[in-house]
Design an enzyme around this catalytic site. Structure first.
Site, PDB file in Angstrom:
ATOM      1  N   ASP A  11     -27.518  43.303 -82.365  1.00 51.86           N
ATOM      2  CA  ASP A  11     -28.190  42.378 -83.288  1.00 51.86           C
ATOM      3  C   ASP A  11     -29.687  42.598 -83.080  1.00 51.86           C
ATOM      4  O   ASP A  11     -30.107  43.309 -82.160  1.00 51.86           O
ATOM      5  CB  ASP A  11     -27.805  40.925 -82.952  1.00 51.86           C
ATOM      6  CG  ASP A  11     -28.526  39.899 -83.827  1.00 51.86           C
ATOM      7  OD1 ASP A  11     -28.628  40.128 -85.047  1.00 51.86           O
ATOM      8  OD2 ASP A  11     -29.006  38.884 -83.305  1.00 51.86           O
ATOM      9  N   SER A  12     -30.479  41.935 -83.924  1.00 52.23           N
ATOM     10  CA  SER A  12     -31.933  42.018 -83.738  1.00 52.23           C
ATOM     11  C   SER A  12     -32.363  41.216 -82.508  1.00 52.23           C
ATOM     12  O   SER A  12     -33.451  41.411 -81.992  1.00 52.23           O
ATOM     13  CB  SER A  12     -32.639  41.449 -84.966  1.00 52.23           C
ATOM     14  OG  SER A  12     -32.272  40.094 -85.123  1.00 52.23           O
ATOM     15  N   TYR A  43     -35.201  41.180 -88.201  1.00 51.14           N
ATOM     16  CA  TYR A  43     -34.777  42.241 -89.116  1.00 51.14           C
ATOM     17  C   TYR A  43     -34.871  41.756 -90.568  1.00 51.14           C
ATOM     18  O   TYR A  43     -35.108  42.537 -91.475  1.00 51.14           O
ATOM     19  CB  TYR A  43     -33.319  42.632 -88.844  1.00 51.14           C
ATOM     20  CG  TYR A  43     -33.099  43.667 -87.761  1.00 51.14           C
ATOM     21  CD1 TYR A  43     -34.117  44.040 -86.883  1.00 51.14           C
ATOM     22  CD2 TYR A  43     -31.849  44.287 -87.624  1.00 51.14           C
ATOM     23  CE1 TYR A  43     -33.879  44.983 -85.890  1.00 51.14           C
ATOM     24  CE2 TYR A  43     -31.616  45.235 -86.641  1.00 51.14           C
ATOM     25  CZ  TYR A  43     -32.630  45.582 -85.770  1.00 51.14           C
ATOM     26  OH  TYR A  43     -32.395  46.519 -84.808  1.00 51.14           O
ATOM     27  N   GLY A  44     -34.647  40.469 -90.740  1.00 52.77           N
ATOM     28  CA  GLY A  44     -34.574  39.913 -92.089  1.00 52.77           C
ATOM     29  C   GLY A  44     -35.828  40.095 -92.920  1.00 52.77           C
ATOM     30  O   GLY A  44     -35.779  40.032 -94.151  1.00 52.77           O
ATOM     31  N   CYS A  74     -24.905  41.373 -86.907  1.00 56.87           N
ATOM     32  CA  CYS A  74     -26.121  40.976 -87.613  1.00 56.87           C
ATOM     33  C   CYS A  74     -25.843  41.126 -89.107  1.00 56.87           C
ATOM     34  O   CYS A  74     -25.415  42.196 -89.556  1.00 56.87           O
ATOM     35  CB  CYS A  74     -27.248  41.908 -87.180  1.00 56.87           C
ATOM     36  SG  CYS A  74     -28.772  41.717 -88.124  1.00 56.87           S
ATOM     37  N   ASN A  75     -26.068  40.058 -89.854  1.00 59.39           N
ATOM     38  CA  ASN A  75     -25.842  40.137 -91.307  1.00 59.39           C
ATOM     39  C   ASN A  75     -26.859  41.028 -91.991  1.00 59.39           C
ATOM     40  O   ASN A  75     -26.530  41.762 -92.923  1.00 59.39           O
ATOM     41  CB  ASN A  75     -25.910  38.739 -91.932  1.00 59.39           C
ATOM     42  CG  ASN A  75     -24.654  37.934 -91.701  1.00 59.39           C
ATOM     43  OD1 ASN A  75     -23.776  37.875 -92.543  1.00 59.39           O
ATOM     44  ND2 ASN A  75     -24.550  37.319 -90.537  1.00 59.39           N
ATOM     45  N   GLU A 154     -34.622  31.876 -82.254  1.00 62.87           N
ATOM     46  CA  GLU A 154     -34.985  32.867 -81.224  1.00 62.87           C
ATOM     47  C   GLU A 154     -36.034  32.287 -80.273  1.00 62.87           C
ATOM     48  O   GLU A 154     -36.057  32.583 -79.090  1.00 62.87           O
ATOM     49  CB  GLU A 154     -35.512  34.128 -81.922  1.00 62.87           C
ATOM     50  CG  GLU A 154     -35.587  35.357 -81.074  1.00 62.87           C
ATOM     51  CD  GLU A 154     -34.257  36.130 -80.968  1.00 62.87           C
ATOM     52  OE1 GLU A 154     -34.179  36.970 -80.074  1.00 62.87           O
ATOM     53  OE2 GLU A 154     -33.313  35.906 -81.756  1.00 62.87           O
ATOM     54  N   CYS A 186     -25.961  34.552 -91.149  1.00 59.83           N
ATOM     55  CA  CYS A 186     -26.872  35.075 -90.133  1.00 59.83           C
ATOM     56  C   CYS A 186     -26.240  34.702 -88.799  1.00 59.83           C
ATOM     57  O   CYS A 186     -25.808  33.548 -88.616  1.00 59.83           O
ATOM     58  CB  CYS A 186     -28.256  34.440 -90.256  1.00 59.83           C
ATOM     59  SG  CYS A 186     -29.369  34.921 -88.914  1.00 59.83           S
ATOM     60  N   THR A 187     -26.166  35.676 -87.903  1.00 62.54           N
ATOM     61  CA  THR A 187     -25.446  35.411 -86.658  1.00 62.54           C
ATOM     62  C   THR A 187     -26.221  34.494 -85.712  1.00 62.54           C
ATOM     63  O   THR A 187     -25.677  34.050 -84.707  1.00 62.54           O
ATOM     64  CB  THR A 187     -25.092  36.733 -85.955  1.00 62.54           C
ATOM     65  OG1 THR A 187     -26.288  37.513 -85.820  1.00 62.54           O
ATOM     66  CG2 THR A 187     -24.070  37.507 -86.744  1.00 62.54           C
ATOM     67  N   HIS A 188     -27.467  34.202 -86.044  1.00 61.93           N
ATOM     68  CA  HIS A 188     -28.199  33.213 -85.239  1.00 61.93           C
ATOM     69  C   HIS A 188     -27.741  31.781 -85.569  1.00 61.93           C
ATOM     70  O   HIS A 188     -27.871  30.888 -84.743  1.00 61.93           O
ATOM     71  CB  HIS A 188     -29.710  33.293 -85.524  1.00 61.93           C
ATOM     72  CG  HIS A 188     -30.417  34.430 -84.837  1.00 61.93           C
ATOM     73  ND1 HIS A 188     -30.260  35.733 -85.214  1.00 61.93           N
ATOM     74  CD2 HIS A 188     -31.300  34.428 -83.794  1.00 61.93           C
ATOM     75  CE1 HIS A 188     -31.025  36.506 -84.440  1.00 61.93           C
ATOM     76  NE2 HIS A 188     -31.665  35.737 -83.575  1.00 61.93           N
TER      77      HIS A 188
HETATM   78  N1  DGL Z   1     -29.068  37.681 -86.634  1.00 62.15           N
HETATM   79  C1  DGL Z   1     -29.492  38.427 -87.743  1.00 62.15           C
HETATM   80  C2  DGL Z   1     -28.646  38.266 -88.974  1.00 62.15           C
HETATM   81  O1  DGL Z   1     -27.500  37.992 -88.857  1.00 62.15           O
HETATM   82  C3  DGL Z   1     -30.887  38.648 -88.053  1.00 62.15           C
HETATM   83  C4  DGL Z   1     -31.986  37.709 -87.855  1.00 62.15           C
HETATM   84  C5  DGL Z   1     -33.260  38.492 -88.048  1.00 62.15           C
HETATM   85  O2  DGL Z   1     -33.548  39.333 -87.187  1.00 62.15           O
HETATM   86  O3  DGL Z   1     -33.927  38.300 -89.080  1.00 62.15           O
HETATM   87  O4  DGL Z   1     -29.071  38.413 -90.067  1.00 62.15           O
END
Ligand code: DGL
Length: 262
Positions: A11-12, A43-44, A74-75, A154, A186-188
């Protein structure tokens, strides 16, 4: 490929830990190798080209470290890099993303209107929407980019008044009126699932990627006869530039890790 090799997850940042935790709960004998690209988080907000390049570098690294399967936890990376990675490593290693398993789950339910929240990269890709509409043209899908949420999490801001205010402000968007389900793309976001459920007074099904994806990983390992039944050998976490994280977050990491090790 041997059964005892680890499951490679990336993931990011810390978001993918929510998926790692579910994988660990479902398959306690499996070794895990986790990479959080905190150097390039979020990453988004990055271009598809950058996300693809980071993802490919990480996959090569995880393969080199002995991974037997890759989980894109990570989505954002699943939205823009899944197909590229799947094609590139075909015949070498299976790659599991977080989007199709969740879409299949939504289709299996009788929802007429669903909301989706995620990063700009995920929502901009329209991946969920297109996959859902292809399978069920009558479904109403309302998507909203919620770019503050992943960096907020985060940095350790969740389960407090600041996170609840930001969450409320996004979810009160009038377009979400009448949804039966809210997809946490989003996995967060599983880390703020409680706050989201509280917003809806538990009246909306809040879907996250954790258990659904863990089951998909298990199915892939089973079909490849790679499911490990012997003793777990290791759980390794690697984060780039961990110092960026707040103290509170580091405490969460430790709690998260020891919880995973139990
Ligand atoms: N956890 C990530 C996702 O599922 C990305 C969050 C990010 O880095 O923007 O999209």
């Amino acid at each position: 490929m041997q059964k005892k090799q680890p499951i490679g997850i990336f993931d990011s940042g810390i978001g993918g830990l929510t998926v790692a935790k579910a994988i660990n709960a479902l398959m306690p004998n499996e070794s895990l190798l986790y990479f959080g690209d905190t150097e390039h988080m979020p990453y988004g907000d990055r271009s598809p080209e950058h996300i693809c390049a980071y993802s490919e570098t990480i996959v090569n690294f995880l393969i080199q470290k002995g991974a037997k399967i890759i989980v894109i936890a990570c989505n954002s990376a699943s939205a823009v890099a899944y197909q590229m990675l799947k094609d590139k490593y075909q015949g070498q290693i299976d790659v599991v993303g977080v989007i199709s398993p969740v879409v299949d789950y939504i289709i299996s339910k009788d929802f007429k209107k669903v909301g989706i929240i995620g990063t700009k990269a995920t929502i901009g890709s329209k991946n969920h929407e297109n996959l859902l509409k292809n399978q069920k043209p009558s479904i109403k899908v309302v998507s909203l980019a919620t770019p503050l949420l992943a960096p907020m999490i985060e940095e350790g801001f969740f389960n407090n008044s600041i996170s609840q205010t930001i969450i409320n402000s996004y979810l009160s968007n009038w377009r979400f009126k009448g949804i039966q389900s809210m997809v946490l793309a989003c996995t967060h976001y599983p880390l703020i699932k409680k706050e989201i459920l509280k917003y809806y007074h538990n009246a909306v099904e809040v879907i996250d990627t954790t258990e659904i994806v863990a089951k998909e990983v298990m199915a892939s390992l089973e079909s490849q006869k790679l499911l490990h039944t012997g003793k777990k050998e290791r759980i390794d976490f690697m984060f780039q530039n961990l110092l960026k994280a707040s103290n509170e977050l580091q405490k969460y990491f430790m709690g998260g890790m020891s919880a995973l090790r139990k």
